[in-house]
Scaffold this motif. Structure first.
Motif, PDB file in Angstrom:
ATOM      1  N   ASP A  87      51.648  41.408  42.437  1.00 63.82           N
ATOM      2  CA  ASP A  87      50.310  40.824  42.491  1.00 63.82           C
ATOM      3  C   ASP A  87      50.348  39.386  43.000  1.00 63.82           C
ATOM      4  O   ASP A  87      49.493  38.967  43.789  1.00 63.82           O
ATOM      5  N   PHE A 102      43.171  36.587  40.714  1.00 64.84           N
ATOM      6  CA  PHE A 102      42.156  37.364  41.416  1.00 64.84           C
ATOM      7  C   PHE A 102      40.873  37.469  40.592  1.00 64.84           C
ATOM      8  O   PHE A 102      40.913  37.489  39.364  1.00 64.84           O
ATOM      9  N   HIS A 103      39.747  37.554  41.278  1.00 60.74           N
ATOM     10  CA  HIS A 103      38.464  37.842  40.647  1.00 60.74           C
ATOM     11  C   HIS A 103      38.157  39.323  40.829  1.00 60.74           C
ATOM     12  O   HIS A 103      38.298  39.861  41.924  1.00 60.74           O
ATOM     13  N   VAL A 147      46.339  42.098  37.510  1.00 59.41           N
ATOM     14  CA  VAL A 147      45.864  41.501  38.763  1.00 59.41           C
ATOM     15  C   VAL A 147      45.057  40.230  38.498  1.00 59.41           C
ATOM     16  O   VAL A 147      45.217  39.221  39.194  1.00 59.41           O
ATOM     17  N   GLU A 148      44.201  40.256  37.492  1.00 56.84           N
ATOM     18  CA  GLU A 148      43.408  39.069  37.191  1.00 56.84           C
ATOM     19  C   GLU A 148      44.275  37.935  36.659  1.00 56.84           C
ATOM     20  O   GLU A 148      43.923  36.754  36.828  1.00 56.84           O
ATOM     21  N   PHE A 185      39.409  43.620  44.116  1.00 52.04           N
ATOM     22  CA  PHE A 185      39.618  42.252  43.673  1.00 52.04           C
ATOM     23  C   PHE A 185      39.505  41.310  44.871  1.00 52.04           C
ATOM     24  O   PHE A 185      39.798  41.694  46.000  1.00 52.04           O
ATOM     25  N   ARG A 186      39.084  40.080  44.598  1.00 53.56           N
ATOM     26  CA  ARG A 186      38.951  39.074  45.656  1.00 53.56           C
ATOM     27  C   ARG A 186      39.742  37.820  45.303  1.00 53.56           C
ATOM     28  O   ARG A 186      39.737  37.362  44.156  1.00 53.56           O
ATOM     29  N   LYS A 187      40.414  37.268  46.317  1.00 53.01           N
ATOM     30  CA  LYS A 187      41.081  35.985  46.129  1.00 53.01           C
ATOM     31  C   LYS A 187      40.062  34.859  46.285  1.00 53.01           C
ATOM     32  O   LYS A 187      39.423  34.736  47.314  1.00 53.01           O
ATOM     33  N   PHE A 223      48.596  37.980  46.382  1.00 50.30           N
ATOM     34  CA  PHE A 223      47.691  36.830  46.293  1.00 50.30           C
ATOM     35  C   PHE A 223      48.066  35.787  47.334  1.00 50.30           C
ATOM     36  O   PHE A 223      47.203  35.241  48.040  1.00 50.30           O
TER      37      PHE A 223
END
Length: 262
Positions: free
Chosen positions: A174, A223-224, A218-219, A259-261, A178
């Motif tokens: 992850d 990540f969002h 992941v968060e 998920f978004r960076k 990222f």
């Protein structure tokens, strides 16, 4: 995209964020943009360079809905992480076109155990029809892409990393993803669903994973969470059988996480 169209779509986003009504002209522009994306994906799926076996798998794998949810479009830089035999690699290549690029990232750890693990995607990259595909054999904790990615993708693989190499290895993956993404870039994770609370030994034999574990991992690296698609959900799957069991293979309940960076 023209400056006028870019401005109108920006206006849509701004208005939605503020809770304001969206002008009809802006709604039309956004609809046109989405329609163009859908057409591009449909054309990619219909490309005659795709093997018949891949086409036959589309009904169960639902790539059109998945890639629309991911926001895949022409010109993007994409990493297909743990691509297997390249089912998604070919589709990504056809969608992003000559203006984009696809890196098929095969784990060095996998190749060390199975020397021919990258052969299928290397054959794709050697085909002139897929000239925008590059194969990289790299450790999953040290993924290095020549350009910042718009989209990183892994399908039906996260459980193998988490239960095969451990939670720390999944976290390292992850972190590497990222770092490889541009700001605003998307990380998509698709995997077979396991019931919460099962012991690692029990889940490992099923080749599944609790979606909550994926989100937590992941968060944790920054990540969002953007959302979840139910396109591959199957309420008839009890999560009690291995994914290779003939009675459920190809029809498992799968989670699709975006998920978004930031």
């Amino acid at each position: 995209m023209t400056a006028r169209r870019s401005f109108v779509i920006f206006a849509v986003v701004a208005a939605l964020g503020a809770g304001a009504a969206v002008p009809a002209s802006a709604q039309s522009a956004l609809s046109l943009s989405r329609r163009g994306t859908s057409v591009g994906i449909a054309a990619a799926l219909g490309n005659r360079d795709r093997p018949e076996a891949d086409r036959a798998a589309d009904a169960n794998r639902k790539p059109a809905a998945l890639l629309a949810f991911a926001g895949l479009r022409r010109g993007m830089n994409v990493a297909d992480i743990m691509p297997g035999r390249g089912y998604f690699t070919r589709i990504f290549s056809n969608v992003v076109g000559a203006d984009g690029h696809v890196w098929a990232v095969v784990p060095a750890e996998r190749v060390a155990k199975k020397p021919d693990a990258a052969d299928a995607v290397k054959a794709i990259a050697a085909d002139a029809s897929f000239g925008n595909v590059t194969v990289l054999v790299q450790p999953l904790d040290a993924i290095s892409i020549p350009k910042p990615l718009d989209l990183a993708w892994t399908s039906q693989n996260y459980h193998d990393v988490y239960y095969g190499s451990g939670a720390d290895a999944a976290l390292a993956l992850d972190k590497a993803v990222f770092a490889a993404l541009r700001r605003g870039g998307i990380f998509m994770v698709v995997d077979h669903v396991a019931n919460p609370g099962m012991t690692p030994d029990a889940v490992r034999t099923l080749h599944r994973i609790d979606p909550a574990l994926i989100r937590r991992q992941v968060e944790a690296v920054g990540f969002h969470f953007e959302g979840e698609s139910k396109v591959l959900a199957n309420g008839q799957d009890t999560h009690s059988l291995p994914v290779f069991d003939p009675s459920i293979r190809g029809h498992t309940d799968q989670v699709v996480l975006k998920f978004r960076k930031p």
